[in-house]
Scaffold this motif. Structure first.
Motif, short mmCIF file in Angstrom:
data_model
loop_
_atom_site.label_atom_id
_atom_site.label_comp_id
_atom_site.label_asym_id
_atom_site.label_seq_id
_atom_site.Cartn_x
_atom_site.Cartn_y
_atom_site.Cartn_z
N CYS A 53 54.29 25.16 9.54
CA CYS A 53 55.69 26.00 9.70
C CYS A 53 55.74 25.96 8.59
N THR A 101 54.10 28.89 6.98
CA THR A 101 54.61 30.07 7.22
C THR A 101 55.24 30.27 7.48
N THR A 102 56.60 30.13 7.01
CA THR A 102 57.76 30.65 6.74
C THR A 102 58.26 30.76 5.52
N SER A 103 58.66 32.03 5.97
CA SER A 103 58.93 32.00 4.50
C SER A 103 60.71 31.91 3.29
N ASP A 106 59.94 37.53 7.95
CA ASP A 106 59.49 36.46 8.97
C ASP A 106 58.49 37.50 9.74
N THR A 107 58.09 37.10 10.26
CA THR A 107 56.77 37.31 12.01
C THR A 107 57.92 36.72 12.80
N ALA A 153 65.60 36.34 9.37
CA ALA A 153 64.48 36.75 9.51
C ALA A 153 63.99 37.65 8.99
N ASP A 181 64.11 37.98 5.29
CA ASP A 181 63.17 37.22 4.78
C ASP A 181 61.17 37.65 4.65
N VAL A 223 59.99 31.76 14.13
CA VAL A 223 58.86 32.84 13.32
C VAL A 223 58.15 31.92 13.56
N ALA A 224 58.22 30.47 13.19
CA ALA A 224 56.41 29.54 12.89
C ALA A 224 55.98 28.42 13.58
N LYS A 242 65.15 30.45 12.83
CA LYS A 242 65.55 31.18 11.25
C LYS A 242 67.00 32.17 12.62
#
Length: 747
Positions: free
Chosen positions: A89, A92-94, A267-268, A262, A265, A9-10, A257
């Motif tokens: 990281c 950019t991580t939820s 996340d990308t 992910a 949350d 995710v990041a 994750k």
């Protein structure tokens, strides 16, 4: 469909010229080159005098250096780079609702410029002071610190677990679990796999996984002697004109994750992790020579997790060091493991350099970005495949290639290292899938069994004698130091020929001889006969080897001694002359002979074991961490048998170890063999105890009382002692590492 999936995710990265993943994607294809001379090599007269033993030419000193950034601690390079990568990281991580966090990092004392400087300064100060009246060690050490910012700290501050904890402080939660692996080049891929397993086991909710290395003159000399460095300063991976590698340094981290978390949350999702293959070469012609069988085995095992065929893999990021033997073996391995397909093959070292312990994560980040962009990057510094490779089913792209969105595109990331260690990670894009993809094999059991143990201690008492002492509550041996120098073990016990054994560090000989004890004596057939294909070796050692101390002082001592004057300088120069007179000349085994992780490589190589090998570091809990890590692979069925070893040796000899923190440290090695209950039952093995492990420390577990400490080996010794004394159940834990429960056998 998402239950067994872990995703990226990041990502964050710091390499020469790169401070984010977008810059990495561009520079890996288009440069510019970052290789050149470094200030780290200035003033090292001893280095300038060294020449290659075969050619007589000076060693190549160009490499890729990470420039200092605002806020970096110039004396704490790897921690600074890790913090920069982690920050990328984290931002950019939820955050999830629970946020249990793990940091799984590839790092080594053998790939650290800071460790080299600090270790050489510590050793030189001790040896210089020993040749002068009075107690001048601290005063001399302060003077040596003036030579380089990396020499300001003592070397214990640069032990990998300490560095990882320092890097995480203030960026990750204070209760973050930290586990360091050391498998040389594939280490970061193994760290990612550990993150995957702990996510799927529910022990963490976010796993930050990566690797870090800093480069210096010591490794440049060693690899120059091995003939692996490019004489042109151009790294041409998979090219007919390839003439060797060029090193660099840096750090890379990915955030992982569970897919369900992910998506929850927001996340990308850059990529889905789709299976990891870990393998050793087993028996091969040399400990530092690559093996097609071992590499193909790792790639095949990664595909087996989801039944991925060779034709389904579109792109592979190879190790691509541009050494003749390395590239040839790797291209043949890729072709053999991907029958029915013609994958694109690229590497990123041409412009970024070989980043050591970070190289696997740098490649995985590039793969994830490529999947996210549906693009295979072009391969720079490549004109044509070597003659031998033109008949192989592989392609090297001269321009970016689109990955068709409608195709099931799997991407592989491969790395291999000294000691015959291989790792291969498959990834695939997220989204609608025609079949379920899992990130690791499913767990088949919660509980393991301990079926054998052994020990190797000063005086070399038999295991029966050790058991008798432990049952009385005594220390396992009546002395704390082995004979110095350590006698070469008989070939029958180590399986290493004497002329090679003479070039290896004591710790490697100790591990090899202990493996012989564990295997049993009296005939050539070990009790694990028939399980070699699926036997893994896991180890723990906390600190540095004696060979590492001596080699760093030989390489860096002159530059440090220049900061002294008068009788102190004369005493330092006297010690350096004595050291060089008694030391062997640098040769092909000099590097592998000092590296802790290679001890496990010798065991797998000489005993033809072909499962994973991994050194782990969790500080004082390293032995327990090795038991826990072995369990991660046994429980999911990757292996059928795990040999777990931990040892301690005094790296500083008569001047005393500075690694021990209070109390007396002892030399010794301990091993246990673990299996799943059904394997033990099928083989008719006697079960000595049942074992459960978990990543989280048990706060209520009281530390055992010890009159002497074996440092990293304490945890394994505690397990053995509890079995011998029949005081089960027992629970062992430490603040820095996992918990191991030792339970009585079932009736």
């Amino acid at each position: 469909m998402h239950a067994d999936q872990v995703c990226v995710v990041a990502a964050g990265v710091v390499t020469p010229g790169c401070d984010d993943v977008e810059e990495l994607w561009r520079r890996a294809q288009d440069g510019p080159l970052v290789f050149g001379p470094s200030a780290r090599f200035r003033g090292l007269e001893s280095l300038a005098r060294l020449t290659h033993s075969d050619t007589g030419e000076p060693y190549e000193l160009r490499f890729g250096e990470v420039p200092t950034a605002l806020g970096d601690d110039v004396g704490d390079l790897q921690v600074s780079w890790l913090r920069r990568a982690l920050h990328q990281c984290v931002t950019t991580t939820s955050p999830g609702p629970t946020g249990r966090t793990g940091l799984f990092l590839a790092s080594s004392t053998d790939t650290s410029y800071e460790m080299d400087l600090a270790l050489a300064a510590d050793a030189l100060a001790a040896q210089t002071a020993a040749r002068l009246p009075g107690d001048r060690r601290d005063a001399i050490r302060r003077k040596l610190a003036q030579a380089d910012p990396c020499a300001h700290r003592g070397h214990t501050e640069f032990l990998p677990h300490h560095q990882a904890v320092r890097a995480a402080k203030g960026l990750l939660p204070p209760d973050t679990h930290v586990l360091v692996s050391d498998n040389i080049c594939p280490s970061a891929l193994y760290s990612v796999d550990l993150g995957v397993r702990h996510l799927l086991d529910g022990e963490v909710d976010v796993a930050f996984c990566g690797g870090v290395s800093s480069h210096g003159p010591l490794r440049q000399v060693y690899f120059g002697e091995m003939g692996t460095l490019s004489r042109t300063g151009q790294l041409r991976a998979f090219d007919a004109a390839a003439d060797g590698t060029v090193f660099s340094e840096g750090a890379g981290v990915v955030a992982l994750k569970r897919m369900s978390d992910a998506l929850r949350d927001g996340d990308t999702v850059l990529a889905v992790l789709a299976g990891f293959g870990a393998a050793c070469d087993g028996k091969s012609k040399a400990i530092f020579a690559p093996s097609q069988e071992g590499q193909t085995r790792a790639m095949t095992r990664a595909g087996d997790v989801n039944g991925v065929t060779g034709a389904e893999v579109s792109w592979i990021i190879g190790h691509g060091t541009a050494t003749l033997a390395g590239d040839a073996t790797e291209l043949r391995s890729i072709a053999a493991a991907h029958a029915g397909g013609t994958p694109w093959v690229t590497g990123n070292k041409a412009m970024l350099g070989h980043t050591g312990m970070a190289c696997g994560i740098v490649s995985l980040i590039q793969a994830a970005i490529g999947l996210h962009r549906s693009t295979v990057p072009r391969q720079p510094n490549h004109a044509s495949l070597p003659e031998y490779a033109r008949s192989l089913s592989v392609r090297v792209p001269s321009a970016p290639v689109p990955l068709a969105a409608e195709e099931r595109s799997f991407v592989g990331v491969f790395a291999c290292g000294l000691g015959g260690i291989n790792g291969h990670q498959l990834l695939c894009p997220p989204g609608t899938q025609t079949r379920a993809v899992r990130s690791a094999p499913s767990a088949s059991c919660d509980e393991l069994v301990l079926v054998r143990w052994s020990a190797l201690l000063p005086g070399k008492p038999e295991d029966e004698s050790v058991a008798h002492r432990l049952s009385r509550g005594d220390d396992p041996a009546d002395t704390t130091r082995f004979e110095a120098p350590y006698p070469l073990p008989p070939f029958a016990s180590s399986l290493i020929v004497p002329k090679v054994a003479a070039q290896l560090d004591m710790s490697q000989l100790l591990a090899a001889e202990l493996a012989g004890r564990l295997a049993g004596s009296g005939d050539d057939t070990p009790w694990w006969q028939g399980l070699a294909e699926r036997t893994g070796v896991f180890g723990a050692r906390y600190g540095v080897s004696r060979s590492a101390v001596e080699s760093t002082v030989r390489c860096l001592g002159d530059g440090l001694a220049a900061t002294l004057d008068g009788e102190e300088k004369a005493a330092a120069e006297q010690y350096l002359r004595e050291l060089r007179d008694r030391s062997r000349a640098i040769g092909p085994y000099s590097l592998v002979g000092r590296m802790s992780s290679i001890a496990l490589g010798w065991i797998s190589n000489r005993r033809n074991l072909r499962g994973p090998t991994m050194m782990v570091d969790a500080g004082g809990a390293s032995g327990l961490a090795a038991v826990h890590t072995a369990g991660c692979y046994l429980r999911r069925g990757d292996i059928d048998l795990a040999l777990v070893m931990a040892w301690n040796t005094d790296a500083f000899g008569s001047t005393g170890s500075v690694v021990s923190e209070g109390g007396e440290s002892a030399e010794g090695a301990f091993a246990v063999a673990l299996a799943r209950p059904e394997t033990a039952a099928a083989r008719g093995w006697r079960v000595l105890a049942r074992v459960r492990t978990e990543l989280t420390p048990a706060s209520a577990a009281a530390p055992p009382r010890r009159s002497t400490s074996y440092l990293a080996a304490d945890g394994v010794l505690d397990v053995i002692r509890s079995v011998v004394q029949d005081t089960l159940p027992q629970r062992f834990s430490a603040e820095s590492g996992p918990t191991v429960h030792v339970l009585p056998p079932l009736p």
